[in-house]
Scaffold this motif. Structure first.
Motif, PDB file in Angstrom:
ATOM      1  N   ARG A   1       0.846  -1.248  -0.110  1.00 49.91           N
ATOM      2  CA  ARG A   1       0.054   0.057  -0.051  1.00 49.91           C
ATOM      3  C   ARG A   1       0.856   1.362  -0.244  1.00 49.91           C
ATOM      4  O   ARG A   1       0.223   2.312  -0.216  1.00 49.91           O
ATOM      5  CB  ARG A   1      -0.992   0.189   1.229  1.00 49.91           C
TER       6      ARG A   1
ATOM      7  N   CYS B   1       3.560   1.737  -1.978  1.00 49.73           N
ATOM      8  CA  CYS B   1       4.077   1.739  -3.455  1.00 49.73           C
ATOM      9  C   CYS B   1       3.322   2.859  -4.250  1.00 49.73           C
ATOM     10  O   CYS B   1       2.155   3.181  -4.145  1.00 49.73           O
ATOM     11  CB  CYS B   1       3.763   0.570  -4.326  1.00 49.73           C
ATOM     12  N   ASP B   2       4.329   3.847  -4.662  1.00 48.21           N
ATOM     13  CA  ASP B   2       3.755   5.071  -5.318  1.00 48.21           C
ATOM     14  C   ASP B   2       4.917   5.512  -6.372  1.00 48.21           C
ATOM     15  O   ASP B   2       5.558   6.441  -6.111  1.00 48.21           O
ATOM     16  CB  ASP B   2       3.422   6.145  -4.620  1.00 48.21           C
TER      17      ASP B   2
ATOM     18  N   ASN C   1       1.051   1.515  -7.999  1.00 48.22           N
ATOM     19  CA  ASN C   1       0.588   1.961  -6.620  1.00 48.22           C
ATOM     20  C   ASN C   1      -0.331   1.093  -5.601  1.00 48.22           C
ATOM     21  O   ASN C   1      -0.132  -0.282  -6.057  1.00 48.22           O
ATOM     22  CB  ASN C   1      -0.666   3.264  -6.784  1.00 48.22           C
ATOM     23  N   LYS C   2      -0.980   1.599  -4.602  1.00 48.42           N
ATOM     24  CA  LYS C   2      -1.504   0.262  -3.768  1.00 48.42           C
ATOM     25  C   LYS C   2      -2.324  -0.650  -4.537  1.00 48.42           C
ATOM     26  O   LYS C   2      -2.874  -1.589  -4.068  1.00 48.42           O
ATOM     27  CB  LYS C   2      -2.113   0.794  -2.494  1.00 48.42           C
TER      28      LYS C   2
ATOM     29  N   SER D   1      -0.048  -2.511  -7.311  1.00 48.58           N
ATOM     30  CA  SER D   1       0.940  -3.365  -6.826  1.00 48.58           C
ATOM     31  C   SER D   1       0.785  -4.975  -6.570  1.00 48.58           C
ATOM     32  O   SER D   1       1.857  -5.591  -6.733  1.00 48.58           O
ATOM     33  CB  SER D   1       1.765  -2.673  -5.905  1.00 48.58           C
TER      34      SER D   1
END
Length: 472
Positions: free
Chosen positions: A157, A159-160, A169-170, A173
């Motif tokens: 969550r 990840c961006d 992103n969440k 990912s």
């Protein structure tokens, strides 16, 4: 490396496969609804996305099982099916549209269809008395995946960033994460998975089934117990070379395990129908309860994301412990006893929920306690029924077509996982109707089990051991 070590490593690999399937479910389920909303999908797409996975597995399970029965191998099938898991999760990661997302779950579900081949392999590679314990351990591996899966979401969550043209992103990912895990699994399967010989072929002895083909054509659908008994002849290692051409050639000459296969004679038998019915009802009730629990906790107890996550984690621990208890119990008692105990527990749980959950009274503390007891009882009975019906099914169906048979069994379960949420989804405000139907199904299968109790056992095997005194 001898066959014992190969067998152990192969079983560990199978456990890893099932654990990854549990992780995939746990990392994708919490975010798929928000993901669909971002892609402007209507609400019914959530049900379609979850059902698509089950639908493709339902359709491909018997096909993969048929393939494994014909080829007598599973390694190549697993490697091939994992390609669909890899492709499906990568499509989920891309996620340009709601239709691509829906297609991704369908493609990934094709890979899950290889489970029928795996269960067929386990049946051929285990002794009847150890089979329930092996099945329990494998099923527990999936529960472990469901338990540890949310832990991966803690970093997914966060990840961006961008990976080339793709956004990580969440929501996206979980797709690329599972894609990488399934790629790594390919290397594990290539390295430490072997198509070990059937357990009856190890140690220099081969169990040879004697078929009377001309009599089989006239066997009635519902015959006597003696008609269903398989006869075998054991060939000692010192006689193997001399007897191969004369005695074994007729058996091995018919390489097609489906040469005399008759679907109605195989599946429309009393004991098989009982076990398949138990499979359907178990998965129907389980998925219906999973659908009902979250709205129920929100309505009565105001559980949020944290409360539900904690509840699911505790439920996962209980189910894992239950599977290992059943693994121990299966060494002490017969599968049909385990099945009967599980059905009694499930009926008790359903009656409890009907009495105390449909119209809760007595304040927050008592209502929460009644809910916890009901969920505990429901989960307590699950491992008993789940393990015993899989083990029983492997014993009351022919071993040579076990892959296809397991595919049929898993398709029945897949149909239940599609219908269960549909049934419960529209009745979250009518718990008497929803739970009443579930109890009626449980009572029905309990009565069927009692009436067919004598048939719910492995067919007797007559072994004619060759010795020097008898000369064959």
């Amino acid at each position: 490396m001898d066959n014992t070590h190969k067998r152990t490593l192969t079983f560990l690999t199978i456990g890893l496969i099932f654990m990854l399937s549990g992780i995939e479910y746990a990392v994708i389920l919490p975010t798929i609804w928000k993901y669909l909303q971002i892609l402007e999908a209507p609400p019914y797409f959530l049900g379609l996305g979850l059902s698509a996975f089950s639908l493709s597995g339902l359709l491909t399970g018997p096909l993969f099982g048929f393939w494994s029965d014909r080829s007598k191998t599973t390694k190549s099938i697993i490697l091939f099916s994992n390609l669909f898991e890899i492709a499906g999760n990568f499509m989920y990661f891309i996620g340009y549209s709601r239709w691509l997302l829906l297609s991704s779950r369908f493609v990934a579900g094709i890979g899950a269809g290889a489970g029928s081949s795996i269960f067929g392999f386990l049946t051929r590679s285990t002794l009847p008395e150890e089979r329930a314990g092996i099945f329990a351990a494998i099923m527990a591996c999936r529960q472990v995946g469901l338990l540890v899966g949310p832990a991966f979401n803690l970093f997914l969550r966060l990840c961006d960033f961008k990976l080339g043209p793709f956004v990580v992103n969440k929501y996206t990912s979980p797709g690329i994460f599972m894609c990488l895990l399934w790629v790594l699994l390919q290397f594990v399967v290539l390295t430490i998975y072997w198509d070990v010989p059937p357990i009856s072929s190890e140690g220099g002895a081969i169990m040879m089934e004697i078929k009377q083909e001309e009599e089989e054509e006239g066997v009635p659908l519902m015959g006597s117990d003696e008609d269903l008994v398989h006869s075998y002849r054991a060939v000692n290692s010192d006689q193997l070379e001399t007897s191969f051409s004369s005695e074994m050639q007729p058996v091995h000459g018919a390489m097609n395990p489906f040469k005399n296969f008759n679907a109605s004679r195989e599946f429309l038998r009393e004991e098989v129908i009982v076990v398949l019915t138990a499979q359907f009802i178990t998965f129907f009730n389980q998925t219906a309860l999973e659908t009902m629990v979250t709205p129920l906790t929100q309505r009565y107890f105001s559980f949020g994301e944290l409360g539900n996550s904690l509840m699911y984690s505790l439920c996962g621990v209980e189910v894992i412990l239950g599977f290992f208890f059943v693994r121990w119990l299966s060494r002490k008692v017969e599968d049909r006893v385990v099945l009967a105990v599980g059905l009694v527990i499930c009926c008790t749980a359903c009656i409890w929920c009907l009495i105390f959950l449909c119209n809760p009274r007595g304040g927050y503390g008592w209502e929460l306690s009644a809910f916890i007891i009901g969920v505990f009882l429901q989960l307590l009975g699950l491992p008993f029924v789940a393990v015993s019906q899989v083990s029983l099914f492997s014993k009351v169906t022919a071993e040579k077509t076990q892959g296809f048979s397991q595919g049929v069994r898993r398709s029945v379960g897949g149909l239940a996982t599609i219908l269960g949420p549909l049934w419960a989804g529209g009745l979250t405000n009518n718990l008497y109707i929803m739970l009443g139907m579930m109890l009626a199904l449980l009572i029905m299968i309990t009565v069927m089990t009692v009436l067919s109790y004598e048939r719910l056992a492995e067919p007797r095997v007559v072994q004619c051991a060759q010795s020097s005194d008898s000369g064959g």
